[in-house]
Structure formats: structure tokens, C-alpha cells
Design an enzyme around this catalytic site. Sequence first.
Site, PDB file in Angstrom:
ATOM      1  N   GLY A   1      54.135 -32.323  -8.615  1.00  0.00           N
ATOM      2  CA  GLY A   1      54.885 -32.184  -7.377  1.00  0.00           C
ATOM      3  C   GLY A   1      54.738 -30.839  -6.698  1.00  0.00           C
ATOM      4  O   GLY A   1      53.643 -30.263  -6.604  1.00  0.00           O
TER       5      GLY A   1
ATOM      6  N   TYR B   1      73.730 -33.128  -8.118  1.00  0.00           N
ATOM      7  CA  TYR B   1      72.533 -32.392  -7.701  1.00  0.00           C
ATOM      8  C   TYR B   1      72.855 -31.284  -6.698  1.00  0.00           C
ATOM      9  O   TYR B   1      72.384 -30.154  -6.827  1.00  0.00           O
ATOM     10  CB  TYR B   1      71.524 -33.381  -7.116  1.00  0.00           C
ATOM     11  CG  TYR B   1      70.231 -32.779  -6.644  1.00  0.00           C
ATOM     12  CD1 TYR B   1      69.309 -32.250  -7.542  1.00  0.00           C
ATOM     13  CD2 TYR B   1      69.896 -32.764  -5.284  1.00  0.00           C
ATOM     14  CE1 TYR B   1      68.106 -31.715  -7.109  1.00  0.00           C
ATOM     15  CE2 TYR B   1      68.694 -32.241  -4.845  1.00  0.00           C
ATOM     16  CZ  TYR B   1      67.815 -31.716  -5.754  1.00  0.00           C
ATOM     17  OH  TYR B   1      66.614 -31.187  -5.322  1.00  0.00           O
TER      18      TYR B   1
END
Length: 375
Positions: free
Chosen positions: A69, A242
Site C-alpha cells: 500500500g 479508527y
Amino acid sequence: LKVKFSTRSCPLACAMARAPLQLLVAAVLCASAAASATPLCPANTTADDVLAGKNLKGQIAVVTGGDTGLGFAAALALSKRGATVVIGNHNATHGELAAKNISSMTGAKVVALPLNLGSLDSVRTFAKIYLRQFGGQLDMLVNNAGIIGPSKLTAEGYELVFQVDYLGHFLLTELLLPALRASAPSRIVNVASGAHENACETAGWPMDCFKDWTYLPPPVVPRRNVTVHYTNRTAVTESSSYGIAKFANVQHAAALAQREHGAGVQAFSLTPGFALTSMTSGIDPSKAFCDTQRHPDPSLPANPCPFSAEQGTAVVVLCAAGDEKLISGAYYSRTFACETRPIVMQGFTEAMQNELYERSLRWVGLAPDPDELVV
């Protein structure tokens, strides 16, 4: 700072700043914008575009989560410019393969070291090995690795996402600060997220949940539906921890900038926007979501949605090794062409930043807990 600021509306931002500190920050941001009217990374700009012409030979960068990523894209871009890159990631096999592939593509030295941010002992071991192998030099620390879930407790008793995304990186940064100071000028980059803006609501807590320490460190966030008020819509979504960790990443960079100013160490936080990676591959880039990825200036070319990993990483390498005029402690947005953006504080204040830092030192065992001191 609670001023809604855009580098394209400096007079408004300066006029809105009331407190002396806000006025000073607004003035610095305005001066920076005036110095560079050209957007730093509009539309389809990639990490390679940002670093074009840079010579990073002799410099060393640590990139957590560098096997895939955004982390892989950052490690690749930095190594292309000659930097030695150390990848720290959970899966040793994946890390070694990524290091081998990047090295073969660029000819640069790329090393993989095991790092499990969900274990504070693993973080300490990584730091010891790094300092032993690289002699105390570190020019760039890119705190990139992260997870979205699940929300559960770690062996150390902290909420998992908070520990992996924030506390583990906090400890890593502290342990590597001597090397960063010795290598000054050096930079610390915290890859955060726009998810910090709605952290309280997304966890199912009051919108001003950071006004005190009730939710820091956070408890486990049970799975349930919550209502979140985004800038362009209201939606019912699944609860998540998150945003809490990403909020802490942002505040960590702001505090570091103040604490390390005299040592020549700069710190930045950022959002890469919605970029296509293994973490986001299961997320549907719906029209409502992509609406938030539009730059408000119609004269700029439209942003892709999603960004590719190489495009999202443009803001990461900019903060790590790009424009020298960046403002230490600021929060940069890939969606806004790598401009600075305001932090949504949700009850938190600038005065609390240093206390969060001191509490974090205790949470990772680098300072004694005053409640446990024996007089």
C-alpha cells in the site's frame, strides 16, 4: 486551532483568528501560501513527481508498514532518490520480499526488520536492532502502518487499534528520537486520516468526547450502528475506533513540533485521502464518499477517486523529504492538493497536547505513573 482555514483564503483566516496564538498560526500559514501559489500535489500527482530532482543519497528512512500500500509506495519513491530504507512490518516474510523487490528496482539499500506494533516489547526490540545496525542515524521516520479493526484489548491492556496505530508508533518515535536529533534536520511523519474529524461520533461517544480524559486511552468500542454528521451528509454507519487513533496521531505530531523545535526535528501529520490499498479494497467508493475528495477550487484538475497508492503517497513523501517550507506540526491533506487543513478538535484543546504526550509516555512505560509512586 478552531479556525476554518484554506491557504486560498488567507485574509479570511487571519480575520477570523481571535486569540494571539491563532493569529500567529494564521499569519504563518498565510505567509507560506503566499510563498508558493502553485499547489504542491494537485489531482494525479504521484510520489515520484513530488520527489523529482531530489537527491537523498546518504539519508536513512524508516517506513512502518512498508511492505504494501502507501508504505510500499513511499519506500519505493524514497529509495528511487537514493535513500536507504528500513521497512518495519508485522509479517517478516512479506517485509523481506518487499525489501528485495524495491532494492532490485532501484539499486538502493532496503532492509526489512520485524515490527509488531501491537506489542510494545516488539517495538522496543525493533528500535534496539535498528540503532545497532545503523549507528544512530535516522533522517526520516514515516509512521505509516495501521489497522482499522477489530476493537479488542491487547496483551498490554490497550484497545488494539489505538495501540497499533498510535501507541506503538509513539513508543517507536520516542526510542528513535536520539537518532533523529543526531541527524537533524530530520522529519517525523504521522500518516493519519480524515477519519479523525468524526472520531467521537464514529465511536458512538459524545461529539466533544475529547474535552477531558474519559475516553483516552479508549475502551473497546462495541460493534453497533452509529449516526455520524459528515461535512456533506449525515449517515448511519458501523462504529469504529479508527478515528480515535488517527486523532491521537495528529495531536502527537503537533506536540512533537513544539517539543523538538530546538533540536531540528520537524513533525507532520497528514491524510492521504481515499487511496486504493489492501486496507481500503473492501470499501465502496460511493458517490457520497467521493464528494469529500473534491478540491473546492474549480480551477484545479479534478482529483481521482480513489487515488492510486502512488498518488495518495504524494503527501507522505512531501512531508518526509519534500518542500522545505512546510510548517512543522501542521496537518496536510492530499485531497486539498497537499495544503494544510484545520484539525477538528472535538473538545480537545491545544493546552491538552502536552498532557496527552506525558500520559502517552506513562502508557508505554517511559515515565512513572504518579498514581503508583510511593512517597
